[in-house]
Design an enzyme around this catalytic site. Structure first.
Site, PDB file in Angstrom:
ATOM      1  N   ARG A 211       0.839  -1.199   0.000  1.00  0.00           N
ATOM      2  CA  ARG A 211       0.000   0.000   0.000  1.00  0.00           C
ATOM      3  C   ARG A 211       0.870   1.244   0.000  1.00  0.00           C
ATOM      4  O   ARG A 211       1.682   1.436   0.904  1.00  0.00           O
ATOM      5  CB  ARG A 211      -0.923   0.005   1.217  1.00  0.00           C
ATOM      6  CG  ARG A 211      -1.866  -1.180   1.163  1.00  0.00           C
ATOM      7  CD  ARG A 211      -2.990  -1.089   2.141  1.00  0.00           C
ATOM      8  NE  ARG A 211      -3.857  -2.247   1.941  1.00  0.00           N
ATOM      9  CZ  ARG A 211      -4.972  -2.478   2.589  1.00  0.00           C
ATOM     10  NH1 ARG A 211      -5.383  -1.618   3.502  1.00  0.00           N
ATOM     11  NH2 ARG A 211      -5.693  -3.548   2.337  1.00  0.00           N
ATOM     12  N   GLU A 213       0.516   4.064   0.956  1.00  0.00           N
ATOM     13  CA  GLU A 213       0.004   5.078   1.881  1.00  0.00           C
ATOM     14  C   GLU A 213       1.147   6.002   2.274  1.00  0.00           C
ATOM     15  O   GLU A 213       2.210   5.532   2.664  1.00  0.00           O
ATOM     16  CB  GLU A 213      -0.578   4.400   3.128  1.00  0.00           C
ATOM     17  CG  GLU A 213      -1.823   3.618   2.814  1.00  0.00           C
ATOM     18  CD  GLU A 213      -2.245   2.632   3.911  1.00  0.00           C
ATOM     19  OE1 GLU A 213      -3.434   2.633   4.248  1.00  0.00           O
ATOM     20  OE2 GLU A 213      -1.397   1.876   4.400  1.00  0.00           O
ATOM     21  N   ARG A 219       1.488   2.251  13.199  1.00  0.00           N
ATOM     22  CA  ARG A 219       0.705   1.044  12.912  1.00  0.00           C
ATOM     23  C   ARG A 219       0.458   0.795  11.432  1.00  0.00           C
ATOM     24  O   ARG A 219      -0.367  -0.028  11.053  1.00  0.00           O
ATOM     25  CB  ARG A 219      -0.616   1.064  13.684  1.00  0.00           C
ATOM     26  CG  ARG A 219      -1.497   2.202  13.322  1.00  0.00           C
ATOM     27  CD  ARG A 219      -2.600   2.410  14.347  1.00  0.00           C
ATOM     28  NE  ARG A 219      -3.251   3.661  14.062  1.00  0.00           N
ATOM     29  CZ  ARG A 219      -4.303   3.783  13.275  1.00  0.00           C
ATOM     30  NH1 ARG A 219      -4.846   2.725  12.746  1.00  0.00           N
ATOM     31  NH2 ARG A 219      -4.814   4.960  13.037  1.00  0.00           N
ATOM     32  N   HIS A 220       1.178   1.525  10.575  1.00  0.00           N
ATOM     33  CA  HIS A 220       1.074   1.286   9.132  1.00  0.00           C
ATOM     34  C   HIS A 220       2.433   0.933   8.532  1.00  0.00           C
ATOM     35  O   HIS A 220       3.437   1.541   8.867  1.00  0.00           O
ATOM     36  CB  HIS A 220       0.544   2.525   8.405  1.00  0.00           C
ATOM     37  CG  HIS A 220      -0.907   2.766   8.627  1.00  0.00           C
ATOM     38  ND1 HIS A 220      -1.374   3.589   9.620  1.00  0.00           N
ATOM     39  CD2 HIS A 220      -2.002   2.284   7.979  1.00  0.00           C
ATOM     40  CE1 HIS A 220      -2.703   3.601   9.578  1.00  0.00           C
ATOM     41  NE2 HIS A 220      -3.113   2.816   8.598  1.00  0.00           N
ATOM     42  N   GLU A 357      -7.573  -1.092  14.977  1.00  0.00           N
ATOM     43  CA  GLU A 357      -8.257  -2.055  14.097  1.00  0.00           C
ATOM     44  C   GLU A 357      -7.334  -3.207  13.728  1.00  0.00           C
ATOM     45  O   GLU A 357      -6.182  -3.000  13.382  1.00  0.00           O
ATOM     46  CB  GLU A 357      -8.695  -1.328  12.817  1.00  0.00           C
ATOM     47  CG  GLU A 357      -9.314  -2.257  11.793  1.00  0.00           C
ATOM     48  CD  GLU A 357      -9.491  -1.582  10.423  1.00  0.00           C
ATOM     49  OE1 GLU A 357      -9.881  -0.396  10.377  1.00  0.00           O
ATOM     50  OE2 GLU A 357      -9.238  -2.262   9.421  1.00  0.00           O
ATOM     51  N   SER A 360     -10.754  -6.208   8.895  1.00  0.00           N
ATOM     52  CA  SER A 360     -11.982  -5.754   8.248  1.00  0.00           C
ATOM     53  C   SER A 360     -12.571  -6.916   7.485  1.00  0.00           C
ATOM     54  O   SER A 360     -11.824  -7.717   6.901  1.00  0.00           O
ATOM     55  CB  SER A 360     -11.714  -4.607   7.281  1.00  0.00           C
ATOM     56  OG  SER A 360     -11.538  -3.410   7.996  1.00  0.00           O
ATOM     57  N   ARG A 408      -0.108  -6.279  12.945  1.00  0.00           N
ATOM     58  CA  ARG A 408      -0.942  -5.667  13.996  1.00  0.00           C
ATOM     59  C   ARG A 408      -1.364  -6.689  15.038  1.00  0.00           C
ATOM     60  O   ARG A 408      -1.485  -6.388  16.217  1.00  0.00           O
ATOM     61  CB  ARG A 408      -2.183  -5.031  13.369  1.00  0.00           C
ATOM     62  CG  ARG A 408      -1.827  -3.781  12.621  1.00  0.00           C
ATOM     63  CD  ARG A 408      -2.994  -2.848  12.540  1.00  0.00           C
ATOM     64  NE  ARG A 408      -2.696  -1.800  11.593  1.00  0.00           N
ATOM     65  CZ  ARG A 408      -3.614  -1.018  11.058  1.00  0.00           C
ATOM     66  NH1 ARG A 408      -4.880  -1.179  11.372  1.00  0.00           N
ATOM     67  NH2 ARG A 408      -3.258  -0.070  10.220  1.00  0.00           N
TER      68      ARG A 408
HETATM   69  P1  ATP Z   1      -6.516   1.401   8.601  1.00  0.00           P
HETATM   70  O1  ATP Z   1      -7.824   2.103   8.487  1.00  0.00           O
HETATM   71  O2  ATP Z   1      -6.124   1.080  10.006  1.00  0.00           O
HETATM   72  O3  ATP Z   1      -5.419   2.053   7.818  1.00  0.00           O
HETATM   73  P2  ATP Z   1      -7.614  -0.280   6.604  1.00  0.00           P
HETATM   74  O4  ATP Z   1      -9.036  -0.273   6.986  1.00  0.00           O
HETATM   75  O5  ATP Z   1      -7.154   0.581   5.495  1.00  0.00           O
HETATM   76  O6  ATP Z   1      -6.710  -0.024   7.885  1.00  0.00           O
HETATM   77  P3  ATP Z   1      -8.036  -2.884   5.517  1.00  0.00           P
HETATM   78  O7  ATP Z   1      -8.028  -2.607   4.070  1.00  0.00           O
HETATM   79  O8  ATP Z   1      -9.321  -3.030   6.195  1.00  0.00           O
HETATM   80  O9  ATP Z   1      -7.168  -1.774   6.258  1.00  0.00           O
HETATM   81  O10 ATP Z   1      -7.071  -4.141   5.744  1.00  0.00           O
HETATM   82  C1  ATP Z   1      -7.366  -5.211   6.637  1.00  0.00           C
HETATM   83  C2  ATP Z   1      -6.369  -5.268   7.766  1.00  0.00           C
HETATM   84  O11 ATP Z   1      -5.035  -5.279   7.273  1.00  0.00           O
HETATM   85  C3  ATP Z   1      -6.405  -4.068   8.676  1.00  0.00           C
HETATM   86  O12 ATP Z   1      -7.424  -4.189   9.621  1.00  0.00           O
HETATM   87  C4  ATP Z   1      -5.028  -4.091   9.292  1.00  0.00           C
HETATM   88  O13 ATP Z   1      -4.940  -5.055  10.319  1.00  0.00           O
HETATM   89  C5  ATP Z   1      -4.173  -4.578   8.135  1.00  0.00           C
HETATM   90  N1  ATP Z   1      -3.550  -3.455   7.433  1.00  0.00           N
HETATM   91  C6  ATP Z   1      -4.121  -2.671   6.501  1.00  0.00           C
HETATM   92  N2  ATP Z   1      -3.300  -1.741   6.054  1.00  0.00           N
HETATM   93  C7  ATP Z   1      -2.146  -1.916   6.726  1.00  0.00           C
HETATM   94  C8  ATP Z   1      -0.890  -1.256   6.701  1.00  0.00           C
HETATM   95  N3  ATP Z   1      -0.665  -0.232   5.896  1.00  0.00           N
HETATM   96  N4  ATP Z   1       0.070  -1.703   7.528  1.00  0.00           N
HETATM   97  C9  ATP Z   1      -0.151  -2.757   8.343  1.00  0.00           C
HETATM   98  N5  ATP Z   1      -1.308  -3.415   8.399  1.00  0.00           N
HETATM   99  C10 ATP Z   1      -2.307  -3.009   7.607  1.00  0.00           C
HETATM  100 MG    MG Z   2     -10.327  -1.711   7.461  1.00  0.00          MG
END
Ligand code: ATP
Ligand code: MG
Length: 434
Positions: A211, A213, A219-220, A357, A360, A408
């Site tokens: 990602r 981001e 936590r990312h 979180e 999802s 996480r």
């Molecule tokens: P957040 O809102 O916390 O950035 P997200 O809702 O974008 O997460 P999801 O697409 O729902 O993330 O991904 C499912 C799971 O994968 C998340 O709940 C989290 O545990 C993990 N995850 C998502 N993005 C990341 C990241 N950039 N780094 C580490 N773990 C991640």
């Molecule tokens: Mg999510």
């Protein structure tokens, strides 16, 4: 090495060969000790200068810390040795000499900051506390795989280089694929859904996601490991049951099989596998409870995503893992199904740790027309996803699933401050190497 004995297995009376790293050398004059460390622990090697071969003694006392050595000798009981036994060597071989200037002290006597540790993960993971995190991570993955097998789920592997992202163009890393634009996949979502429509029905995957981001948070990561689950013929409630089961299985396995590691991390006393059913709060209840805590400057209203401080306030209030269900459709992705009697309300859910979180998931939209409509509503071009939508025309069962971030899960389980502690070689805004 055929005849190698791990230090933890060396028993008095053995004639054994141990191999590992020089933890330290203590020269007390007439006698010197070399502490040898391997993955199972440490053992003392004794050098009596007057009684042993000079060359053997010289080698043993002059070797640099963190060099790799192999020692053969008699194992004897010795109360004063740290582990109750010691080796009297008849030979020592230096297999790899270490530079006296170490970038990081694996004995832990000198603290290193996270960045230095990550630059030198090899040395960092010689420290028992660091190693413990990754032993536990491995146990979590083992337990999760075992649990999935026990509920009849088949492990799959899906492509990481893709033509289109899961949720459109944002947050994707582009790559060049034989002259064409392609992307690193941000989630196996669409592929795992395609497989619930196959004869496999119930699948899981443990694999990397990418990602782009831009934010830099504790936590990312920009490359993370996801545990994905998807099953035909279940709804979001049953998907939550499996999700809860997976988490409990991971915690129980760690509690049962990783006591030593928990001790090293100072968690042995407080660590407890969660028991009892996780509360399932609706999104509406969640925002009401967050508002009632008074922790936020501005009250949340229906449709807001839960801000980080809100998640924290609610986590403190609930005090354990919990689900948030029934999210507004507009803040959940197009592939999540809405309630039949309320198109504003989705069957998406999140599993929360009090800190953040973890998961999802949701019931998916399996009806072709509704799915294509969902793409359009989110401003995505359904034609680009034809490889996916097409399969919904040929018999796609109702299905549900979810995705965990492994880092996480480990981070919250072990109460680590930073997600980077839970991944060997993190990828973030600053880090592309090692
Ligand atoms: P957040 O809102 O916390 O950035 P997200 O809702 O974008 O997460 P999801 O697409 O729902 O993330 O991904 C499912 C799971 O994968 C998340 O709940 C989290 O545990 C993990 N995850 C998502 N993005 C990341 C990241 N950039 N780094 C580490 N773990 C991640
Ligand atoms: Mg999510």
């Amino acid at each position: 090495m055929k005849d190698r004995t791990f230090t933890a297995d060396a028993e008095p009376g053995d004639h054994a060969t141990v191999a590992g790293w020089v933890h330290e050398v203590r020269d007390l004059g007439g006698i010197a000790f070399l502490i040898l460390r391997d993955k199972t622990g440490k053992i003392q090697v004794k050098f009596e200068k007057d009684e042993m071969d000079d060359e053997l003694v010289e080698t043993g006392i002059n070797v640099q810390r963190e060099s790799v050595v192999q020692v053969t000798g008699d194992v004897e009981e010795e109360e004063r040795a740290p582990t109750g036994v010691e080796v009297t060597p008849d030979s020592i071989e230096v297999m790899a000499e270490a530079d006296p200037q170490l970038p990081l002290d694996p004995s832990g006597k000198v603290d290193a900051d996270l960045s230095t540790r990550l630059d030198n993960r090899t040395l960092d993971a010689r420290k028992p506390e660091t190693k413990a995190i990754f032993e536990i991570r491995a146990e979590v993955l083992r337990a999760v795989r075992e649990y999935f097998r026990s509920v009849g789920s088949t492990e799959i592997n899906t492509p990481k280089i893709v033509a289109t992202g899961t949720e459109g163009g944002t947050e994707l890393f582009p790559v060049t694929y034989f002259g064409e634009e392609a992307f690193m996949n941000q989630s196996p979502q669409l592929f795992k859904q395609l497989m619930v429509g196959s004869g496999l029905e119930r699948v899981f995957e443990v694999g990397p996601i990418f990602r782009a981001e831009e934010h830099n948070t504790p936590r990312h990561l920009n490359e993370a490991t996801m545990i994905d689950f998807e099953s035909a013929f279940i709804d979001h409630e049953e998907a939550m049951d499996v999700c809860e089961g997976t988490l409990k299985a991971a915690y129980s396995a760690v509690e049962e099989n990783c006591q030593e590691e928990l001790e090293l991390l100072g968690l042995a006393d407080e660590f407890e596998a969660p028991s009892g059913d996780f509360p399932r709060l609706t999104y509406e209840e969640a925002i009401e409870r967050i508002n009632a805590t008074g922790e936020l400057d501005e009250q949340l209203v229906w449709g807001d995503d839960l801000p980080t401080e809100g998640e924290k306030a609610l986590g403190d209030d609930v005090g354990g893992h919990y689900f948030v269900t029934d999210w507004p459709s507009e803040i959940k992705p197009f592939y999540i199904q809405d309630y039949d009697d309320d198109s504003e309300l989705s069957k998406g859910f999140d599993l929360m740790h009090p800190r953040m979180e973890l998961v999802s998931g949701g019931q998916r939209e399996h009806r072709y027309d509704a799915l294509v409509e969902g793409f359009k509503q989110q401003g995505l071009d359904p034609d680009q996803f034809e490889y996916y939508t097409k399969m919904f025309k040929y018999g796609m069962p109702p299905h549900a699933g979810w995705a965990y971030g492994v880092e996480r899960l480990v981070m919250t389980m072990l109460d680590l401050d930073n997600i980077r502690e839970a991944v060997l070689f993190p990828r973030d805004r600053q880090r592309l190497s090692p």
